[in-house]
Design a protein around this motif. Structure first.
Motif, short mmCIF file in Angstrom:
data_model
loop_
_atom_site.label_atom_id
_atom_site.label_comp_id
_atom_site.label_asym_id
_atom_site.label_seq_id
_atom_site.Cartn_x
_atom_site.Cartn_y
_atom_site.Cartn_z
N GLY A 124 0.79 -1.22 0.00
CA GLY A 124 0.00 0.00 0.00
C GLY A 124 0.82 1.27 0.00
O GLY A 124 0.26 2.37 0.08
N ARG A 125 2.16 1.14 -0.14
CA ARG A 125 3.01 2.34 -0.10
C ARG A 125 3.96 2.45 -1.29
O ARG A 125 4.79 3.35 -1.33
CB ARG A 125 3.82 2.36 1.21
CG ARG A 125 2.95 2.40 2.46
CD ARG A 125 3.73 2.80 3.69
NE ARG A 125 4.81 1.88 4.01
CZ ARG A 125 4.66 0.78 4.73
NH1 ARG A 125 3.46 0.43 5.17
NH2 ARG A 125 5.68 0.00 5.01
N GLN A 127 5.04 3.43 -4.99
CA GLN A 127 4.62 4.39 -6.02
C GLN A 127 4.39 3.70 -7.36
O GLN A 127 3.52 4.11 -8.14
CB GLN A 127 5.67 5.50 -6.17
CG GLN A 127 5.18 6.69 -6.99
CD GLN A 127 4.04 7.43 -6.31
OE1 GLN A 127 3.94 7.46 -5.10
NE2 GLN A 127 3.15 8.01 -7.11
N ARG A 150 -2.55 -3.58 -7.65
CA ARG A 150 -3.30 -2.40 -7.21
C ARG A 150 -3.25 -2.26 -5.70
O ARG A 150 -3.12 -1.15 -5.16
CB ARG A 150 -4.74 -2.51 -7.70
CG ARG A 150 -5.59 -1.25 -7.48
CD ARG A 150 -7.00 -1.47 -8.03
NE ARG A 150 -7.80 -0.26 -8.00
CZ ARG A 150 -8.46 0.17 -6.93
NH1 ARG A 150 -8.42 -0.54 -5.81
NH2 ARG A 150 -9.17 1.29 -6.98
N ALA A 154 0.60 2.88 -3.46
CA ALA A 154 0.23 4.05 -2.67
C ALA A 154 -0.79 4.87 -3.45
O ALA A 154 -1.00 4.67 -4.65
CB ALA A 154 1.46 4.88 -2.37
N GLU A 155 -1.41 5.82 -2.79
CA GLU A 155 -2.32 6.73 -3.49
C GLU A 155 -1.56 7.46 -4.59
O GLU A 155 -0.47 7.98 -4.35
CB GLU A 155 -2.93 7.73 -2.51
CG GLU A 155 -3.95 8.66 -3.13
CD GLU A 155 -4.61 9.58 -2.12
OE1 GLU A 155 -5.40 10.45 -2.54
OE2 GLU A 155 -4.32 9.43 -0.92
N GLY A 156 -2.11 7.47 -5.78
CA GLY A 156 -1.44 8.10 -6.92
C GLY A 156 -0.43 7.22 -7.61
O GLY A 156 0.22 7.65 -8.57
N THR A 158 1.10 3.80 -9.78
CA THR A 158 0.74 3.19 -11.05
C THR A 158 1.39 1.82 -11.22
O THR A 158 2.42 1.53 -10.60
CB THR A 158 1.15 4.07 -12.25
OG1 THR A 158 2.58 4.18 -12.31
CG2 THR A 158 0.54 5.46 -12.17
N PRO A 229 -5.23 3.28 -10.69
CA PRO A 229 -6.53 2.90 -10.14
C PRO A 229 -7.65 3.73 -10.76
O PRO A 229 -7.52 4.95 -10.92
CB PRO A 229 -6.37 3.19 -8.64
CG PRO A 229 -4.89 3.00 -8.40
CD PRO A 229 -4.24 3.54 -9.62
#
Length: 230
Positions: A124-125, A127, A150, A154-156, A158, A229
């Motif tokens: 979850g971390r 990039q 997925r 992390a958020e953002g 790919t 995502p």
């Protein structure tokens, strides 16, 4: 390249008795010439020499998009991990093959001997998650593998994915045929394992099913996409 279809074991047998894929690929990574034969008779050459070479201009599309901590699933001998480290990008390779891990360590690449579906550092971390050199085939189910990728982001973040040029989606079983040995009862002796192939003609649909969308693509001698995502 194609040949006559071969007789694969029943799917149920593959689910209960599939070999360790890392062991299957060890001989190829050790330098012996192999090709991958699908149960429908399609033959896919393995670019083993490219795996062992340093990253080159053909890899730049992937490497240029890695702007932060990057996880290379099925890293092989580690050429992309080394190239990213040389660029100052934190990178970790993951592979189930003992031969792959040994060669990563020899060239100074950070590597973890583990299955992509086992618990990994920094879930979850990351990039970026990279699936190059046909590694979308891992496990024989691209949707499940991309969902796993997925979950690692992390958020953002790919997923950077290499595709089989001019292909759609194929899922089934395959075996590795050694070209350095006389042709014996290869089909009967070689272990079958789940595998998949994904190309540009099906990647949008497969990505959508995994909760991802294509945000960039490059289709040349090698084909690549970047997934985010949805």
């Amino acid at each position: 390249m194609t040949s006559s279809p071969v007789t694969a074991p029943p799917a149920a047998e593959m689910l209960t008795g599939a070999p360790d894929t890392g062991t299957v690929f060890d001989a190829a990574l050790a330098g012996r010439s192999h090709r991958l034969v699908r149960h429908d008779g399609v033959v896919l050459p393995l670019a083993v020499q490219r795996w062992h070479d340093d990253a080159d201009a053909e890899d730049d599309w992937l490497l240029d998009r890695c702007a932060g901590p990057t996880l290379d699933l099925g890293c092989g001998p580690g050429r992309l991990v080394v190239a990213l480290a040389d660029r100052g990008v934190p990178a970790l390779g993951v592979d189930v093959s003992v031969q792959a891990v040994q060669r990563c360590l020899e060239r100074g690449a950070a590597v973890l001997h583990r299955d992509a579906f086992e618990r990994l550092p920094g879930e979850g971390r990351w990039q970026h998650v990279v699936l190059a050199d046909g590694n979308i085939g891992i496990g024989g189910d691209p949707v499940t593998l991309l969902r796993r990728c997925r979950a690692l982001l992390a958020e953002g973040g790919t997923v950077l994915l290499e595709l089989e040029p001019d292909a759609g989606l194929w899922c089934g079983v395959a075996y590795l045929e050694c070209l350095d040995e006389p042709v014996l009862d290869t089909i009967g002796d070689a272990p079958w394992f789940p595998w998949a192939v994904l190309g540009p003609h099906a990647v949008d649909e497969v990505a959508a099913e995994a909760g991802l969308t294509v945000v960039a693509r490059d289709e040349g001698a090698r084909a690549f996409v970047e997934l985010a995502p949805a």
